[in-house]
Write an enzyme that holds these catalytic residues in place. Sequence first.
Site, PDB file in Angstrom:
ATOM      1  N   GLU A 112       3.443  -7.879   6.174  1.00 18.28           N
ATOM      2  CA  GLU A 112       4.699  -7.996   6.777  1.00 18.28           C
ATOM      3  C   GLU A 112       4.920  -6.371   6.375  1.00 18.28           C
ATOM      4  O   GLU A 112       4.504  -5.915   5.302  1.00 18.28           O
ATOM      5  CB  GLU A 112       5.696  -8.682   5.885  1.00 18.28           C
ATOM      6  CG  GLU A 112       5.598 -10.053   6.138  1.00 18.28           C
ATOM      7  CD  GLU A 112       4.552 -10.767   4.902  1.00 18.28           C
ATOM      8  OE1 GLU A 112       4.197 -10.043   4.006  1.00 18.28           O
ATOM      9  OE2 GLU A 112       4.231 -11.973   5.321  1.00 18.28           O
TER      10      GLU A 112
ATOM     11  N   ILE B  95       0.874  -1.237  -0.044  1.00 13.63           N
ATOM     12  CA  ILE B  95      -0.065  -0.157  -0.172  1.00 13.63           C
ATOM     13  C   ILE B  95       0.959   1.068   0.072  1.00 13.63           C
ATOM     14  O   ILE B  95       1.703   1.330   0.892  1.00 13.63           O
ATOM     15  CB  ILE B  95      -0.891   0.131   1.225  1.00 13.63           C
ATOM     16  CG1 ILE B  95      -1.993   1.178   0.883  1.00 13.63           C
ATOM     17  CG2 ILE B  95      -0.406   0.052   2.352  1.00 13.63           C
ATOM     18  CD1 ILE B  95      -3.150   1.287   2.199  1.00 13.63           C
TER      19      ILE B  95
ATOM     20  N   ASN C 114      10.241   0.817   9.365  1.00 12.67           N
ATOM     21  CA  ASN C 114       9.145   1.621   8.881  1.00 12.67           C
ATOM     22  C   ASN C 114       8.320   2.170   9.981  1.00 12.67           C
ATOM     23  O   ASN C 114       7.169   1.596  10.048  1.00 12.67           O
ATOM     24  CB  ASN C 114       8.928   0.807   7.617  1.00 12.67           C
ATOM     25  CG  ASN C 114       7.660   1.810   6.713  1.00 12.67           C
ATOM     26  OD1 ASN C 114       7.471   2.889   7.252  1.00 12.67           O
ATOM     27  ND2 ASN C 114       7.406   1.537   5.642  1.00 12.67           N
TER      28      ASN C 114
ATOM     29  N   TYR D  76      -0.577   0.977  10.838  1.00 17.14           N
ATOM     30  CA  TYR D  76      -1.100  -0.294  10.786  1.00 17.14           C
ATOM     31  C   TYR D  76      -1.698  -0.515  12.361  1.00 17.14           C
ATOM     32  O   TYR D  76      -2.964  -0.819  12.512  1.00 17.14           O
ATOM     33  CB  TYR D  76      -0.282  -1.531  10.494  1.00 17.14           C
ATOM     34  CG  TYR D  76       0.132  -1.627   9.086  1.00 17.14           C
ATOM     35  CD1 TYR D  76      -0.897  -1.209   8.169  1.00 17.14           C
ATOM     36  CD2 TYR D  76       1.346  -1.456   8.772  1.00 17.14           C
ATOM     37  CE1 TYR D  76      -0.287  -1.311   6.848  1.00 17.14           C
ATOM     38  CE2 TYR D  76       1.781  -1.579   7.471  1.00 17.14           C
ATOM     39  CZ  TYR D  76       1.022  -1.510   6.561  1.00 17.14           C
ATOM     40  OH  TYR D  76       1.052  -1.317   4.998  1.00 17.14           O
TER      41      TYR D  76
END
Length: 152
Positions: free
Chosen positions: A106, A72, A111, A118
């Site tokens: 994953e 994404i 990051n 998330y």
Amino acid sequence: MESNSVIRPLEVIDLEQVVTIEQEAHEYPWKKSIHLSCIEQEYPSLVLEREGQILAYVIFNYLYDECHLMNITTQSSHQGQGIATQLIQSLYSHAKLAGMKSVLLEVRESNQPAIAFYQRQQFEVIGQRLGYYPATGGREAAIVMRKALLEA
């Protein structure tokens, strides 16, 4: 969502715009051939488009009762505007309609903005894959995250 924005299936005609966004946003971008392969294999992926311009995309696939979020990415100049949130909400809707019970992904352990995104989406850390991603000077671990898709 802005009134002039639309979320629609990712198509082969979108390839050049998607690859450009990917290369601008990632230190280790997917190759064009990987994007093309996902399209050719008909992964049920989406783009968010505004006035003919793709601002973000999400590439995912289904396996048994699980949706695997593979990529994404939002155009760098449009990050932080809630576009990825709109796109992932649409992914949840598509996945539920397809009978999926959860979303798995994953993410690079370095990051932190993605991990925070998330976590805001109620993904939980369920594991780690050592040496999963290429990195400067070697390999980097992936954090494995999962979100249950509850019946609406």
